[in-house]
Structure formats: C-alpha cells, structure tokens
Enzyme design. Sequence first.
Site, PDB file in Angstrom:
ATOM      1  N   ILE A 107       0.909  -1.151   0.006  1.00  0.00           N
ATOM      2  CA  ILE A 107       0.019  -0.055   0.010  1.00  0.00           C
ATOM      3  C   ILE A 107       0.989   1.256  -0.133  1.00  0.00           C
ATOM      4  CG2 ILE A 107      -1.849   1.338   1.206  1.00  0.00           C
ATOM      5  CD1 ILE A 107      -2.676  -1.346   2.518  1.00  0.00           C
ATOM      6  N   CYS A 108       0.674   2.202  -0.807  1.00  0.00           N
ATOM      7  CA  CYS A 108       1.334   3.455  -0.876  1.00  0.00           C
ATOM      8  C   CYS A 108       2.946   3.392  -1.062  1.00  0.00           C
ATOM      9  CB  CYS A 108       0.960   4.185   0.272  1.00  0.00           C
ATOM     10  SG  CYS A 108       1.525   5.969   0.395  1.00  0.00           S
ATOM     11  N   THR A 109       3.667   3.812  -0.191  1.00  0.00           N
ATOM     12  CA  THR A 109       4.943   3.772  -0.199  1.00  0.00           C
ATOM     13  C   THR A 109       5.734   2.406  -0.001  1.00  0.00           C
ATOM     14  OG1 THR A 109       5.040   4.729   1.936  1.00  0.00           O
ATOM     15  CG2 THR A 109       5.570   6.179  -0.161  1.00  0.00           C
TER      16      THR A 109
END
Length: 348
Positions: free
Chosen positions: A111-113
């Site tokens: 998720i995300c970074t």
Amino acid sequence: MSVPHRVAVLALDGVVALDLGTPAQVFGAARTDDGVPLYLVATCTPGGQPVRSSAGFQVLPDHGLELLDTTDTVIVPGIHSGPALLDGTVAVEVADALRAAYDRGARVMSICTGAFTLAAAGLLDGRPATTHWAYAPRFRRLHPRVRLDPDVLFVDDGRLLTSAGVAAGIDLCLHVVRTDHGSAAANRAARRCVVPPWRDGGQAQYIERPVPRGTDHGTAATREWARQRLHEPVALREMAAHARMSVRTFTRHFRSETGLSPAQWLLQQRTEYARVLLETTDLSVDRIARDTGFGTTAALRQHFHARVGVAPTAYRRTFRRPSPVPADLGVVAPGRPDVSELSTATTA
C-alpha cells in the site's frame, strides 16, 4: 466450512497509520451471507518488536517475521521514513522473508510507499507497479527497472499487487475481495466500511496541477446521466451537450476530474456492469453484450479480456453464484444499470 484466508500485515518502522489499519478493516468486513469471516488478519514486525508509526504512537505486534511463513497473503503498508525511502534498501531479514513468502506461493501486496519495500527486496524488477504519485520521481530514481505507473489506483500483476497512496489501499483490498469472492462480497464489505465499491479513474485526478475545477462546470451530473444509458450508444458530443460545454472543454474537464478520457471511462463503466451481470444473472453473453452497450459478443469479449484478463464465459464460471442475488445488492433489470454499483470504478 472452508478455512478463512490468512493475511499478514508487515509493519516496518515509520509505518503509515492509515495503511496499517486498512487491511484489518476491509478484510475484516468481508464476510459470507451468513456473517462468517472470509479472512483472518494479523500484524507482524521484524523480531516481533514495537515499531513507530507516522501518527505518533508505537505498534506492538503479536508476531514476528515467522508469520510470513504460513500466511496466504502478505501486505506491506506504506512507510513515512526509513532506508527504503532514503536509499532504496531494506533489512536483509525483511527482504529474505518477503521473497520466501512469494516463492512459496503467497500473494504479496503493498500500500502506498510500501512499494519501496517490495522493490528493495527485488520483487518488482521488470514488473508493473504503482505508488503514491508524489513519490514517483524518487521511486524511479531508486528503482529504474520497475515499470512504474503513477496514474492508476492500483496494479494487479498476478501474485504481486501494489496500490497508490493512502486511501487507494482500500481500493486494492476491495479489489482482492472481489477477485477472491466476487462483487457481492466486495460490495458488502464496502458498505460495512462506508466506502464506494470502486472509484472512477486513477490517481492522476489527484495529482497537483494548475487546472481550475469550478463546481459550476463539473461533469459529475453528466457521468450520472451516462451511467443510466450504458445500454445505449453514448456519443462524446451528446455528453458534452448534456454538460452544456464544447467537446474540447468537456473532454478537458472530464479528464481533470476522473483521470480518464470520456471514451475510456465509458468502456470502464460498461465492463464493470458486464461483471455484475455475469456474476448475478443467467443472461446469455450475447444479451449482456447488448445490455451493456458493447453491441456484439466479440466487442464484449475483446474489451472484457483486455480489462479483466479473462473471457466473459471464464469469468462467469469462476464468479457466478447459484444463490439468488440479495435484495440489497440493487441489481436491476437489464437495460437499466444500477448506478449504486457502477458509480465508482477503478482503473488498474
């Protein structure tokens, strides 16, 4: 009764708090018609030690990295700090545990970074992936071998999945529920979480850009109008006329608001409606092609395969449920698309 799918959330130092809680919330809300949980979610850290979160509190996990040895899905939330973001590296034991989980057949997601962690572990080389749009330049610099697409909400590359920033993790988790158990289960989970089952466009619509977006000249009303007519031909000039704009101005506003061209958006909506009909009705593929606006079976097959990855008949064999459709799903008669189900579609 089948054993619930086991999900491990790997929290690293600097973990983004929302990303950390998203899998437990979404997968915890995914249940059968009888309320039986479809997933079991647990959290782990290296050595089972506390880690700092981005929200000013520590995470005290119940498990160490050994949890990754037995779970079916491993999720790496985003991080707000740490070597993966600074120099593209990750602790050896973390990289080894992630690679071992993938090699034994587990699904691995970020998720995300969190994509920085998967890339640092060598799992994304040569593969398509995404991350938060604001971190795209840094990601490309640190991991040039990854085929990064910063415009989409998530990327599903088989057993490796990545999402865009923050709330896109919800989109990815719902996509996984939909893939594992069909739209009905995903829609129930979305309702429990009070979020849309899927969203229009990709994260390109959220990238900072100097484009005025006045509320008096938006395209939302026209998108709603078009959704009610998916079974009919809908021309660009008709959409522009409905919005009382020129074609050029309408197209510019539409792309700014959704991240897609009107034609791409219509294809997306028609495909998602076809998925609902394939899962929840016994209509022939030919009839579904007509009712979703594709016109012919060949056109439906072409676009469905391009977006979903399988033919309509194969998709139906996998996801068609023999039980009647619950009334709260809102599936309506062919030719009148259910806008509550189609109002938010995801680009992947």
